[in-house]
Structure formats: C-alpha cells, structure tokens
Motif scaffolding. Structure first.
Motif, PDB file in Angstrom:
ATOM      1  N   LEU A 101       0.834  -1.203   0.000  1.00  0.00           N
ATOM      2  CA  LEU A 101       0.000   0.000   0.000  1.00  0.00           C
ATOM      3  C   LEU A 101       0.870   1.256   0.000  1.00  0.00           C
ATOM      4  O   LEU A 101       0.526   2.255  -0.628  1.00  0.00           O
ATOM      5  CB  LEU A 101      -0.909   0.020   1.224  1.00  0.00           C
ATOM      6  N   THR A 104       2.080   1.794  -3.479  1.00  0.00           N
ATOM      7  CA  THR A 104       0.936   2.255  -4.271  1.00  0.00           C
ATOM      8  C   THR A 104       0.683   3.730  -3.979  1.00  0.00           C
ATOM      9  O   THR A 104       0.484   4.534  -4.905  1.00  0.00           O
ATOM     10  CB  THR A 104      -0.314   1.421  -3.917  1.00  0.00           C
ATOM     11  N   MET A 105       0.707   4.080  -2.710  1.00  0.00           N
ATOM     12  CA  MET A 105       0.457   5.460  -2.315  1.00  0.00           C
ATOM     13  C   MET A 105       1.489   6.410  -2.904  1.00  0.00           C
ATOM     14  O   MET A 105       1.142   7.514  -3.325  1.00  0.00           O
ATOM     15  CB  MET A 105       0.472   5.551  -0.782  1.00  0.00           C
ATOM     16  N   ILE A 108       0.563   7.085  -6.453  1.00  0.00           N
ATOM     17  CA  ILE A 108      -0.650   7.892  -6.517  1.00  0.00           C
ATOM     18  C   ILE A 108      -0.346   9.355  -6.177  1.00  0.00           C
ATOM     19  O   ILE A 108      -0.789  10.282  -6.867  1.00  0.00           O
ATOM     20  CB  ILE A 108      -1.729   7.321  -5.571  1.00  0.00           C
TER      21      ILE A 108
ATOM     22  N   CYS B  55      -1.066  -0.073 -10.505  1.00  0.00           N
ATOM     23  CA  CYS B  55      -1.162   0.724  -9.283  1.00  0.00           C
ATOM     24  C   CYS B  55      -2.622   1.000  -8.952  1.00  0.00           C
ATOM     25  O   CYS B  55      -3.045   0.873  -7.790  1.00  0.00           O
ATOM     26  CB  CYS B  55      -0.391   2.027  -9.478  1.00  0.00           C
ATOM     27  N   SER B  59      -4.874  -0.296  -5.767  1.00  0.00           N
ATOM     28  CA  SER B  59      -5.608   0.616  -4.886  1.00  0.00           C
ATOM     29  C   SER B  59      -7.061   0.171  -4.730  1.00  0.00           C
ATOM     30  O   SER B  59      -7.837   0.825  -4.035  1.00  0.00           O
ATOM     31  CB  SER B  59      -5.565   2.029  -5.455  1.00  0.00           C
ATOM     32  N   ARG B  90      -8.438   8.189  -5.177  1.00  0.00           N
ATOM     33  CA  ARG B  90      -7.652   6.992  -4.891  1.00  0.00           C
ATOM     34  C   ARG B  90      -6.812   7.187  -3.642  1.00  0.00           C
ATOM     35  O   ARG B  90      -6.663   6.306  -2.816  1.00  0.00           O
ATOM     36  CB  ARG B  90      -6.710   6.661  -6.068  1.00  0.00           C
ATOM     37  N   LYS B  91      -6.272   8.395  -3.523  1.00  0.00           N
ATOM     38  CA  LYS B  91      -5.452   8.708  -2.367  1.00  0.00           C
ATOM     39  C   LYS B  91      -6.270   8.537  -1.086  1.00  0.00           C
ATOM     40  O   LYS B  91      -5.815   7.943  -0.115  1.00  0.00           O
ATOM     41  CB  LYS B  91      -4.943  10.151  -2.468  1.00  0.00           C
ATOM     42  N   THR B  93      -9.004   6.649  -0.686  1.00  0.00           N
ATOM     43  CA  THR B  93      -9.371   5.261  -0.397  1.00  0.00           C
ATOM     44  C   THR B  93      -8.165   4.472   0.115  1.00  0.00           C
ATOM     45  O   THR B  93      -8.316   3.620   0.987  1.00  0.00           O
ATOM     46  CB  THR B  93      -9.994   4.532  -1.617  1.00  0.00           C
ATOM     47  N   VAL B  94      -6.995   4.742  -0.440  1.00  0.00           N
ATOM     48  CA  VAL B  94      -5.805   4.022   0.040  1.00  0.00           C
ATOM     49  C   VAL B  94      -5.496   4.431   1.478  1.00  0.00           C
ATOM     50  O   VAL B  94      -5.122   3.593   2.303  1.00  0.00           O
ATOM     51  CB  VAL B  94      -4.594   4.260  -0.884  1.00  0.00           C
ATOM     52  N   GLN B  97      -7.746   2.430   3.542  1.00  0.00           N
ATOM     53  CA  GLN B  97      -7.280   1.049   3.623  1.00  0.00           C
ATOM     54  C   GLN B  97      -6.133   0.924   4.615  1.00  0.00           C
ATOM     55  O   GLN B  97      -6.043  -0.067   5.345  1.00  0.00           O
ATOM     56  CB  GLN B  97      -6.807   0.571   2.247  1.00  0.00           C
TER      57      GLN B  97
END
Lengths: 136, 136
Positions: A101, A104-105, A108, B55, B59, B90-91, B93-94, B97
DNA sequence: GCTTGACCTAGAGTTAACTATACCCCTTAA
DNA sequence: TTAAGGGGTATAGTTAACTCTAGGTCAAGC
C-alpha cells in the motif's frame, strides 16, 4: 445471560444476515446456540469471536483457513502453538500488505502532483520529455 | 525504438500473458501497437502506463473504472480535471485502507501476545475472566 | 383469526478478475 | 520440411465470497 438476534449482530458487525448465515454454513461459528424452535442466539462472547473472524478476513485469510482456526479453538490447549503460528503468519502478511500500500500510495501521490501542475499549466505537455522511461 | 513481446512484459510486470490479454480485451491498453502480422508490440512507455494500471488495481479500483481513466488519457487536456480527481479519490481510499490495516494489525498483535503468554503458561486458562466482553 | 415481520433452509445466481482450452498462424532452427 | 515455440482469437471454466429467492415456521399485535 444477554443474547442477540442475527439481525442485531449483523448491524453490530456491519454485515448482512446473509453473510452471517453463510459464515455459519461454512462452520465459522459452531459456538452459537439455538432456541428450541430453531433460531440462532448470539452471546456477547460470540460477537467477540466473530470480530476475530472479521479481523482474519480483513487480513486476507480465506474462509477455509479461518475454519481451521475455529476448529483449533474448539480443540483446547493442544492447539495453542498452531493458533499462535497463524497469528504470527497473519502479522507477516499484513506487514507485507502495508508495504504494498505504501508503494501504491507513492505512485498515486506522484500522479496527484503530476495532474495538479498540469492543471495549473493548462496542459499535460509541461511533463513531456522530462525523464525518459520515467513514471511521470 | 525498442519494443517488447507480451511475455517479456508479463515477466517485467509479474503478470501472466493471460492477464495482459485480458486487460487488452477490457480496453485497458489501446496504446499498444501491432506488427503487420498481428502481434502486439509494447513500447517502454506502454510498460510505464501499465504500471499505473497495476497501481490503480492495487488501490482497489475496478477494471471498468480504470478503463474510464485510460479513455480520458486519450482525450487530452480537456480531461485533466477528471484525471486529477481520480487520483485524489484513490489517495483517500488508500488512506482508508491503511487505517483499516492498522486496526487489523492491532488485533492481530494482541492475539500474538495472547497466544504467546498462553503457550508459556501451557494453557489458555490464564486469560479467562480477565475482562468481561473483552477481545482477549 | 389474520397479518406482519423476524427467523429458518436449500439452492440458485452474481461478480470480478482471472485462467485455461481449443485451435489457428508464423518464424526459425535442425 | 517439419517440428517447436511464441504469437493470436474466441470462448468456456474457475474461484471466493457473497447475495438472493422460494417457500416454510413461529410469535406478537390488532
């Protein structure tokens, strides 16, 4: 002893009654008791146990493996080592997920910056030819 | 310009060729070119774009939504705002998470401790009656 | 006594994202 | 020149974890 209906428990755990019954069918809650006329009666400790089940789900553990854990719980102290191992293993996989994550972040956030500056410039062209083979 | 075969790209992105062809069928890579006899030719920039696709998948974005993003990329500067919005979303939601994983991790670590001490004691009984309604 | 609403089961349907199969074409090396 | 190996398509199958439907029981309230 205070007991709860399936719909109350569903609300409490933010699940549907369908999901709870599905979990029961998969033998994830052999501990819940029943009324004489065939209705499930959840105790406070059952809800706690189901929170652990949800935690294992959230860690990415498949239901069939969670079932093993539940079985071991019924088997008593002879399975303490297996149960310990399961949680240590879960700890490692969740750690790995956190790492994933994080990566991924980073991408993003980079893209957020990319589009923020492009918006300010009115065009994406400002990012062209910046770095060959880059992720921009 | 250097190009790559589908199996090379699959190795590079740690995917199967099946998955890449599936992504193509879902119109996630309209940018790849073809040889006259019908073979995909991946460029370096295509691989970069596919890394972004991966990516977005990581996410938790469904493929149909990723397709929207890819379409917008082809539409040029008029869609910069939409694309920015997607990454900002997306930022968020990640981030959520990560929060979830953190909570999951706390329970798991608590359980690691629970079973470690139970193992040392040789029995789970040491945790009985510790806290009523607790997660122990 | 009848309706409503919560509970039950069995079993069918859904969904996403692959994964695999069957069958074809093309190039290359023995 | 033929066999292997890598490419392609279309289409079927898989999987997990639900999600829903049909059809039934039961207790409470009007």
């Amino acid at each position: 002893m205070k007991t709860f209906s399936i719909s109350t428990v569903a609300k409490e755990l933010d699940l549907t009654v369908y999901t709870l019954r599905y979990c029961d069918k998969e033998r994830l809650m052999p501990f819940v008791e029943w009324t004489p006329n065939g209705t499930r009666l959840f105790k406070e400790t059952d809800i706690s146990a189901l929170k652990i089940v949800e935690c294992l789900k959230a860690s990415g553990m498949p239901i069939k493996e969670i079932k093993n854990f539940i079985d071991w719980c019924s088997d008593g102290d002879s399975t303490l080592q297996q149960r310990y191992d399961i949680f240590m293993e879960r700890k490692a996989t969740v750690e790995a997920q956190k790492e994933e994550l994080k990566k991924t972040m980073e991408i993003i956030e980079h893209k957020c910056f990319y589009y923020k500056t492009a918006l300010e410039a009115g065009t994406e062209d400002i990012h062209k030819n910046k770095k060959i083979g880059g992720l921009d």
